[in-house]
Design a protein around this motif. Structure first.
Motif, PDB file in Angstrom:
ATOM      1  N   TRP A   1      42.927 -18.564 -73.734  1.00  0.00           N
ATOM      2  CA  TRP A   1      43.445 -17.350 -74.526  1.00  0.00           C
ATOM      3  C   TRP A   1      44.874 -17.807 -74.843  1.00  0.00           C
ATOM      4  CZ3 TRP A   1      41.608 -16.833 -69.339  1.00  0.00           C
ATOM      5  CH2 TRP A   1      42.636 -17.088 -68.457  1.00  0.00           C
TER       6      TRP A   1
ATOM      7  N   GLN B   1      48.421  -3.586 -69.311  1.00  0.00           N
ATOM      8  CA  GLN B   1      48.303  -2.559 -70.434  1.00  0.00           C
ATOM      9  C   GLN B   1      47.079  -1.915 -70.139  1.00  0.00           C
ATOM     10  OE1 GLN B   1      47.911  -3.473 -74.451  1.00  0.00           O
ATOM     11  NE2 GLN B   1      48.810  -1.470 -75.177  1.00  0.00           N
ATOM     12  N   ASN B   2      46.044  -2.553 -69.775  1.00  0.00           N
ATOM     13  CA  ASN B   2      44.503  -1.759 -69.463  1.00  0.00           C
ATOM     14  C   ASN B   2      44.690  -0.699 -68.561  1.00  0.00           C
ATOM     15  OD1 ASN B   2      44.324  -4.744 -70.719  1.00  0.00           O
ATOM     16  ND2 ASN B   2      42.250  -3.886 -70.872  1.00  0.00           N
TER      17      ASN B   2
ATOM     18  N   ASN C   1      38.397  -6.723 -72.012  1.00  0.00           N
ATOM     19  CA  ASN C   1      39.581  -7.476 -72.854  1.00  0.00           C
ATOM     20  C   ASN C   1      40.794  -6.900 -71.998  1.00  0.00           C
ATOM     21  OD1 ASN C   1      37.852  -8.906 -74.386  1.00  0.00           O
ATOM     22  ND2 ASN C   1      37.969  -7.502 -76.092  1.00  0.00           N
TER      23      ASN C   1
ATOM     24  N   GLU D   1      48.677 -16.263 -76.954  1.00  0.00           N
ATOM     25  CA  GLU D   1      49.768 -14.846 -77.048  1.00  0.00           C
ATOM     26  C   GLU D   1      49.644 -14.356 -78.394  1.00  0.00           C
ATOM     27  OE1 GLU D   1      53.535 -15.932 -74.304  1.00  0.00           O
ATOM     28  OE2 GLU D   1      53.254 -16.886 -76.154  1.00  0.00           O
ATOM     29  N   LEU D   2      49.357 -13.078 -78.350  1.00  0.00           N
ATOM     30  CA  LEU D   2      49.458 -12.467 -79.536  1.00  0.00           C
ATOM     31  C   LEU D   2      50.902 -12.370 -80.104  1.00  0.00           C
ATOM     32  CD1 LEU D   2      47.592  -9.162 -78.745  1.00  0.00           C
ATOM     33  CD2 LEU D   2      46.833 -11.082 -79.769  1.00  0.00           C
TER      34      LEU D   2
ATOM     35  N   GLN E   1      40.434 -12.424 -73.468  1.00  0.00           N
ATOM     36  CA  GLN E   1      39.307 -12.026 -73.973  1.00  0.00           C
ATOM     37  C   GLN E   1      37.930 -12.153 -72.749  1.00  0.00           C
ATOM     38  OE1 GLN E   1      38.453 -10.911 -76.906  1.00  0.00           O
ATOM     39  NE2 GLN E   1      40.463 -11.223 -77.625  1.00  0.00           N
TER      40      GLN E   1
ATOM     41  N   VAL F   1      53.237 -11.690 -74.909  1.00  0.00           N
ATOM     42  CA  VAL F   1      52.245 -10.475 -74.866  1.00  0.00           C
ATOM     43  C   VAL F   1      50.839 -11.655 -75.080  1.00  0.00           C
ATOM     44  CG1 VAL F   1      50.886  -8.802 -76.160  1.00  0.00           C
ATOM     45  CG2 VAL F   1      53.459  -8.674 -76.050  1.00  0.00           C
TER      46      VAL F   1
ATOM     47  N   ARG G   1      46.591 -11.654 -74.580  1.00  0.00           N
ATOM     48  CA  ARG G   1      45.232 -10.968 -74.514  1.00  0.00           C
ATOM     49  C   ARG G   1      44.266 -11.867 -73.931  1.00  0.00           C
ATOM     50  NH1 ARG G   1      43.520  -6.272 -76.465  1.00  0.00           N
ATOM     51  NH2 ARG G   1      41.462  -6.217 -77.121  1.00  0.00           N
TER      52      ARG G   1
ATOM     53  N   THR H   1      45.075  -6.966 -71.767  1.00  0.00           N
ATOM     54  CA  THR H   1      46.484  -7.276 -72.256  1.00  0.00           C
ATOM     55  C   THR H   1      47.587  -7.340 -71.112  1.00  0.00           C
ATOM     56  OG1 THR H   1      45.551  -6.263 -74.473  1.00  0.00           O
ATOM     57  CG2 THR H   1      47.912  -6.837 -74.272  1.00  0.00           C
TER      58      THR H   1
END
Length: 671
Positions: free
Chosen positions: A284, A249-250, A259, A286-287, A295, A291, A293, A261
């Motif tokens: 890390w 996504q970034n 960060n 999952e949101l 850090q 998905v 993310r 995603t």
């Protein structure tokens, strides 16, 4: 003899009894069908050293007879030393008389089903070994072994096995997959004492469309029998989710510490996706399912991928994050020389790093933390001791910069700049401690020292510090040192040490000087007094020598006389040296009326001096001569009597009579 007979019988019984242990290796049960053959692999061990098999009998469905203590049954084979084997056509012994007991039955009959008994005899004993035969009318179906799960596009190995093997009766396998072509295979035979089977393996890469299809394994004989048996199973092919992809996504670029995603997507799945997996694994979370993310992404982040999973997982193609970071693993490389660096050598240093993204970098050098120059290499054409220090290089790009660990660059040189330092200071009070230190600049450090004084005299002290404890005034002077290492020798200029007197020494010397002055003054005073006394004595002796040949003698005063009481004035002297004799004289003077009294030392009236108008004639004095020489200048040369000596005291001159000296106790006037 009566005792040895039963003993031999016991030994014979033990040697030939059935309790002796025989060891056998063979399959417990063998399978066959009528018309086929049976191959029985067998091995044995006879108890006792060097024993061999003497008799072998193969029974079919044998029983033990308690009366005869033997075995009964159909004999399929028998072999002894003196007899030929029975039925050599169908049952054949393929072993030997030491360890091999392999048998073959061909063809096998339905009535062979049951137990076979191998009765074996040797000199050491007998043994009956049981082997089970399972003989059926027709060939049994094979057994198809499937893996626990079959997945789409994953190779699986399917096995079709029949517990049968015989070299005289060969069988083959054939695989049939529904709506697909035949899959012939080569059989694999195992014929050992542990296992007997014939099998065929089929390696298949099933597709999801093969799910629920029939798979058949057939057993064939290429002779007159043809198809012997077959087995059919239904395939259960599971397929993973299809067209799994991972999306970042970034926006690009991604820098170290950002960060990130990630999304995991798929097109189809049967059964439905129940979970997701990510690679590589990390701390890390999952949101939401699918998905992830990350850090603070690391500079060396591996390519990421994800899997959509049901009963199995389908992985997406890995995606590299292309994380940009500052140069890594920056270090200083010492190119040359490889040996020790001496003053005057040529030295080359190079700045190196392992990786950088982006790759466009710049190099800088620092010495002892201070910027020196720019460039990847740092060279010294002729290095000097001042060039020694801690060198580090800095590599930078558009993301940041990295600094290497400091490289200490040693430069070896002979001693130089030697000097002598004095502690606590150049001027020291005597009795204190003075430490002279030979300070130098050398690499390697000075290994030997030599100390010299102001006379260039070797002090034979080989340490860096010269301690003077306690320091003396005699230590004052110039000192210098000499030091050397394996590269050379150097000497220092002289340094002066001043040692001054302590207050105690000054006080003693002042006191000594004052005492010496006082002694000199006292001696001078005594000299003056002596000179005055001498003059008075000389002046007094002059008139006395003219008076009728009389002599005047003086004795030192030993005891101070006490003042006389008032009354008729008299003067007495006491000689303590002679107690048993009369040692005093009494002088009586007429007392004038006009003479005033004189106060003595103790405050009492002293004897009156006679006035000048008084008659110069005095009364006589009676003096008894002492028995010993008690006078300074009187040494009795000749014997004298102890009679009374008369003396006449004549006033010497006019005027007042001089005061009596402290040093005169009394006088004796001798005729």
């Amino acid at each position: 003899m009566h005792f040895l007979g039963p003993l031999f019988l016991l030994l014979e019984y033990l040697a030939f009894s059935n309790s002796s242990t025989w060891n056998f290796e063979h399959p417990a049960t063998l399978y066959a069908w009528e018309g086929a053959c049976v191959w029985i692999p067998c091995r044995y061990t006879i108890p006792g050293y060097g024993m061999v098999l003497e008799n072998l009998t193969v029974y079919q469905n044998y029983v033990f007879d308690d009366k005869t203590k033997g075995y009964n049954g159909t004999i399929l084979y028998e072999s002894t030393k003196s007899q030929m084997p029975v039925s050599p056509e169908r049952v054949k012994f393929l072993g030997d008389n030491k360890s091999n007991c392999t048998l073959r039955i061909h063809p096998v009959k339905a009535q062979d089903n049951g137990q076979l008994g191998l009765r074996m005899t040797s000199k050491s004993g007998k043994w009956m070994e049981k082997i089970v035969l399972n003989v059926s009318k027709t060939a049994p179906p094979p057994r198809i072994e499937l893996p626990p799960e079959i997945w789409e596009s994953q190779d699986v190995t399917l096995t079709c096995m029949l517990n049968f093997a015989c070299f005289e009766y060969q069988i083959k396998f054939r695989w049939l997959l529904e709506e697909s072509r035949q899959h012939p295979s080569v059989p694999l035979t195992s014929l050992t004492t542990k296992t007997i089977f014939t099998q065929s393996q089929l390696t298949l890469q099933p597709q999801w469309t093969h799910h629920g299809k029939k798979l058949t394994c057939q057993v064939w004989n290429d002779t007159e029998d043809g198809l012997l048996s077959q087995e059919t199973v239904r395939l259960d092919v599971k397929h993973s989710p299809k067209e799994v992809t991972m999306v970042i996504q970034n926006p690009t670029p991604i820098r170290e510490g950002d960060n990130v995603t990630l999304f995991c997507n798929y097109n189809s799945s049967n059964p439905s996706v129940t979970r997701y997996e990510w690679s590589p694994h990390g701390s890390w979370k999952e949101l939401v399912p699918g998905v992830l993310r990350i850090q603070k992404v690391a500079w060396n982040a591996m390519p990421f991928t994800c899997a959509a999973c049901n009963l199995w997982c389908s992985w997406a193609q890995p995606v590299s994050l292309q994380v940009q970071y500052a140069p890594r693993d920056v270090k200083v490389l010492w190119i040359g020389p490889r040996s020790e660096i001496h003053s005057g050598h040529a030295v080359l240093l190079r700045c190196n790093f392992s990786s950088s993204r982006p790759t466009d970098v710049h190099f800088f050098w620092k010495k002892n933390g201070i910027f020196l120059k720019e460039g990847r290499e740092l060279s010294f054409g002729s290095i000097s001791p001042e060039d020694a220090g801690s060198y580090s290089c800095v590599v930078s790009n558009s993301i940041g910069q990295s600094t290497s660990e400091a490289l200490v660059l040693p430069v070896l040189y002979a001693p130089r700049r030697l000097r002598v330092s004095i502690s606590p200071k150049d001027s020291v009070m005597e009795g204190k401690k003075a430490v002279l230190t030979c300070e130098s600049d050398a690499n390697p450090p000075i290994s030997h020292y030599t100390w010299f004084d102001w006379n260039n005299q070797n002090l034979h002290h080989d340490h860096q510090k010269l301690r003077l404890d306690p320091v003396k005034v005699q230590h004052s002077g110039a000192y210098w040192c000499q030091g050397g290492n394996r590269l050379g020798v150097d000497r220092s200029p002289p340094s002066t040490l001043t040692v001054y007197y302590s207050p105690q020494t000054i006080s003693r010397r002042v006191a000594l000087g004052l005492g010496l002055c006082l002694v000199i003054l006292f001696l001078a005073f005594l000299g003056v007094r002596f000179q005055g006394s001498w003059k008075r004595i000389q002046s007094q002796q002059g008139p006395q020598e003219n008076s009728s040949g009389q002599s005047f003698f003086v004795r030192n005063n030993k005891i101070r006389r006490a003042p006389l009481p008032e009354g008729p004035q008299s003067l007495g002297c006491y000689n303590p040296m002679v107690e048993d004799s009369i040692s005093y004289a009494t002088l009586r003077f007429p007392v004038g009326e006009t003479d005033p009294p004189r106060i003595g030392d103790a405050g009492t009236p002293e004897v009156h001096r006679p006035s000048l108008n008084r008659d110069n004639t005095v009364t006589y004095s009676v003096v008894q001569k002492p028995r010993v020489g008690d006078y300074e200048n009187v040494i009795p040369d000749v014997p004298e009597d102890d009679g009374i000596h008369y003396s006449e005291l004549v006033h010497l001159g006019l005027g007042e009579r001089p005061l009596r000296q402290e040093g005169v106790e009394y006088v004796t006037l001798k005729h």
